[in-house]
Scaffold this motif. Structure first.
Motif, short mmCIF file in Angstrom:
data_model
loop_
_atom_site.label_atom_id
_atom_site.label_comp_id
_atom_site.label_asym_id
_atom_site.label_seq_id
_atom_site.Cartn_x
_atom_site.Cartn_y
_atom_site.Cartn_z
N ALA A 19 -67.02 -42.42 -153.13
CA ALA A 19 -67.30 -41.45 -152.04
C ALA A 19 -68.70 -41.07 -151.42
O ALA A 19 -68.65 -40.86 -150.38
N GLU A 20 -69.57 -41.56 -152.19
CA GLU A 20 -70.94 -41.47 -151.84
C GLU A 20 -71.18 -42.63 -150.82
O GLU A 20 -71.97 -42.48 -149.79
N LEU A 23 -62.68 -37.44 -150.06
CA LEU A 23 -62.23 -36.62 -151.21
C LEU A 23 -61.75 -35.12 -150.63
O LEU A 23 -61.44 -34.40 -151.12
N ALA A 24 -61.77 -35.39 -149.29
CA ALA A 24 -61.28 -33.91 -148.66
C ALA A 24 -59.91 -33.79 -148.36
O ALA A 24 -59.54 -32.68 -148.73
N THR A 25 -59.08 -34.60 -148.45
CA THR A 25 -57.43 -34.76 -148.48
C THR A 25 -57.17 -35.59 -149.62
O THR A 25 -57.48 -36.84 -149.60
N LEU A 62 -59.17 -31.14 -160.65
CA LEU A 62 -60.01 -31.85 -159.64
C LEU A 62 -61.10 -30.89 -159.52
O LEU A 62 -62.34 -31.56 -159.11
N GLY A 63 -61.25 -29.74 -159.51
CA GLY A 63 -62.24 -28.77 -159.35
C GLY A 63 -63.31 -29.08 -160.51
O GLY A 63 -64.50 -29.05 -160.03
N ALA A 64 -63.00 -29.46 -161.58
CA ALA A 64 -63.87 -29.65 -162.44
C ALA A 64 -64.37 -31.01 -162.49
O ALA A 64 -65.43 -31.32 -162.90
N GLN A 81 -65.51 -29.54 -156.67
CA GLN A 81 -65.13 -28.72 -155.55
C GLN A 81 -63.53 -29.07 -155.29
O GLN A 81 -63.15 -30.17 -155.82
N PHE A 82 -62.79 -28.13 -154.79
CA PHE A 82 -61.63 -28.43 -154.53
C PHE A 82 -61.47 -29.01 -153.23
O PHE A 82 -62.00 -29.03 -152.16
N PRO A 83 -60.41 -29.80 -152.97
CA PRO A 83 -60.20 -30.34 -151.58
C PRO A 83 -59.84 -29.45 -150.71
O PRO A 83 -59.41 -28.54 -150.78
#
Length: 458
Positions: free
Chosen positions: A154-155, A161-163, A318-320, A324-326
Motif C-alpha cells: 500500500a505504501e 485499501l480504500a475499497t 480491519l480497523g485494528a 483505519q476503516f475502508p
C-alpha cells in the motif's frame, strides 16, 4: 586400374542377411538399473534461475523472523544441536502451499525426492513433526507478516485499501457427520470415557508388570483425550443452546428447531450447507481483499453457517489491523444486516451490498418504514448505476477462492478453530506473496513503457 590390386588379398565380405522369419524377436534396449554411474552435480543447478522456489526464498530472506530466532537455545558454545532456521520452514510451506501440498508428511517426503524442495533445504534434513508444529503454532507470526506485506504494498502504491471486498468460503472440517451427538448421548459417552480412564489407572497401579509401560501410557493418554473431546462437545452444545435461545427471544425464524448436536471429533465444527447444496461439517472462512487486486488483507474463521452478521466483526478487525476503516466495503447479499449497515454508516463506511429480493414483489430499493439513515443511504446507493458498477468489482474476488481450490484447500486435516485459522492464514500469505510479485512485475513493466513513451515524445 592401378588401385584394383590394393585390397585384392582380403576375403570377400558377405552381405548382411535379412532375417525373414515372420516372428523373430525384436532388438530392444532394456533398462539396467544395477549399473553404477558417477554424476557430478550441485544443488544449485537442480532448478532454473527463474524458478519459483528461488523467488520465494529471496522473499523470505527479507522478512523479520527475529521473534522465532530469539527462542533458539543453541547459541555460541552452549550445548545443543543447531536448530533449523525458521526461514527454511516458512519458505518450504509457502512453496508447498502454492503446489497444492497441504500435509506435513507429504512435504517431508517431497524434501527427500523433489529437486525444488531439495534446493530449498540445501542439505538440511527436516521431519514432519517440525513442519507440522510450525504450520499450526505460529498463526500470530503469519498474521503479522501478512499485515506488514500489505502495508508495504500500500505504501508503494500497488494496492488501494480504500475499497475492500469481503466474502465467505466453506472449508470442509476434519470430522464426520456421524460424530455429532445429542446431549444425552454426549453424557453417556463421557461416562464411558471416564470409566475407561479409571480402569487404565487401576491396571497401571495394581499390575504394572503385566503390560508395557509405553503402551499403557499411550492408552491412558488416548482415553484422557477422548474425555477432553467429549467435554469440548458438551461446551459447544451449551453454546448452541444459548444462540438458539437468543433467536427464540427475537421471535425465531419460523421453523421448528431441531435438537442441537455437537461433534466429538471437532467440537468447533458445524454442519453447514455447502456449495453443492449438501450438508457437511465445515468452517466458514471469511476473506477480505483489496478490491480488484486479489490481495488478501484479512482472514477469519467462523463456525456460523450463514454470512449474515459477519461484516461488522471483519470491519472491526480491519480497523485494528490497518489503523483505519475502508471508505467502501463490498459484500454479497448474504451479509446484508440492517444493524451492521447502520454501524458502518456511523463510521462513514459505504456498504455495497445488493438488497434481498422480497417474495411479495416489493421493490427492494424502495425505503422501508423501519430503515435508519444508513439503510436509506444504502438503498439509494445500490439503486444507482454508480453503486451497481462499484459492486461489479467484487467478481474478481472469486479468483482467490478458485486459486485456493486449485491448491487443494477443500478440507482441512487438523481440528480446532484456531488451528484452522493458522492454516488459512498460511494460504492467504502464500497467495499474497505470489500475487504481490505479479503486481510488482506489472508496475515495473508499466513504468518502463511510460519511460519509453516519454523518451519518444521528447
Amino acid at each position: 586400374m592401378a588401385g584394383e590390386g590394393l585390397f585384392g588379398e582380403l576375403p570377400e565380405q558377405a552381405k548382411p542377411q535379412t532375417d525373414t522369419a515372420p516372428f523373430s524377436a525384436p532388438r530392444l534396449r532394456e533398462p539396467k538399473r544395477d549399473q553404477i554411474e558417477l554424476r557430478a552435480t550441485d544443488l544449485d543447478s537442480l532448478i532454473g534461475e527463474d524458478h519459483l522456489a528461488r523467488v520465494i526464498w529471496a522473499f523470505v530472506q527479507t522478512q523479520d523472523l527475529s521473534e522465532l530466532e530469539n527462542r533458539i537455545k543453541a547459541r555460541g558454545s552452549n550445548p545443543g544441536h543447531p536448530a533449523i532456521t525458521p526461514r527454511l520452514v516458512l519458505a518450504l510451506w509457502i512453496y508447498a502451499t502454492s503446489q497444492g501440498v497441504g500435509s506435513a508428511r507429504a512435504l517431508a517426503r517431497q524434501c527427500e525426492c523433489h529437486d525444488a524442495y531439495r534446493w530449498l533445504c540445501g542439505g538440511v534434513s527436516v521431519n514432519y513433526h517440525t513442519l507440522g508444529d510450525f504450520r499450526i503454532g505460529h498463526a500470530d507470526l503469519l498474521d503479522r507478516l501478512l499485515s506488514e506485506h500489505i502495508a508495504s504494498l500500500a505504501e508503494a502504491g500497488l494496492i488501494d485499501l480504500a475499497t475492500l471486498a469481503q466474502d465467505g468460503v466453506k472449508i470442509r472440517a476434519s470430522a464426520g457427520t456421524s460424530s455429532f451427538r445429542r446431549a444425552e448421548t454426549l453424557e453417556r459417552k463421557l461416562e464411558m470415557a471416564q470409566a475407561v480412564v479409571e480402569q487404565l489407572k487401576t491396571e497401571s497401579e495394581t499390575h504394572p508388570e503385566e503390560s508395557n509401560k509405553r503402551i499403557q501410557a499411550a492408552k491412558e493418554r488416548a482415553a484422557r483425550e477422548r474425555v477432553e473431546r467429549v467435554k469440548a462437545a458438551q461446551a459447544a452444545l451449551e453454546e448452541l443452546k444459548g444462540k438458539r435461545k437468543q433467536l427464540e427471544d427475537k421471535g425465531g425464524n419460523g421453523k421448528k428447531p431441531k435438537e442441537p448436536r455437537a461433534s466429538t471429533t471437532d467440537a468447533d465444527a458445524r454442519v453447514m450447507k455447502m456449495a453443492d447444496a449438501g450438508f457437511r461439517p465445515a468452517y466458514n472462512v471469511q476473506v477480505t481483499s483489496a478490491a480488484g487486486t486479489q490481495m488478501i488483507v484479512a482472514v477469519d474463521v467462523d463456525n456460523n453457517g450463514s454470512d449474515r452478521g459477519l461484516m461488522r466483526p471483519m470491519l472491526e478487525q480491519l480497523g485494528a489491523r490497518i489503523g483505519q476503516f475502508p471508505k467502501n466495503h463490498i459484500v454479497d447479499g448474504g451479509f446484508c444486516s440492517g444493524s451492521d449497515i447502520e454501524w458502518a454508516h456511523e463510521r462513514e463506511i459505504k456498504v455495497f451490498c445488493p438488497p434481498t429480493q422480497s417474495k411479495s414483489g416489493v421493490d427492494p430499493y424502495q425505503p422501508r418504514r423501519s430503515d435508519g439513515p444508513g439503510e436509506l443511504a444504502w438503498r439509494a446507493r445500490m439503486a444507482s448505476e454508480a453503486g451497481k458498477a462499484q459492486y461489479a468489482v467484487r467478481v474478481i474476488f472469486e479468483c482467490i477462492h478458485a486459486r485456493w481450490r486449485n491448491w487443494n484447500l477443500r478440507q482441512v486435516n487438523i481440528r480446532g478453530r484456531e488451528k484452522v485459522r493458522a492454516i488459512v492464514t498460511l494460504y492467504a500469505f502464500a497467495n499474497n506473496v505470489l500475487q504481490g510479485l505479479r503486481l510488482q512485475q506489472q508496475h515495473f513493466l508499466a513504468a518502463n513503457r511510460s519511460r519509453e513513451r516519454s523518451l519518444v515524445t521528447a
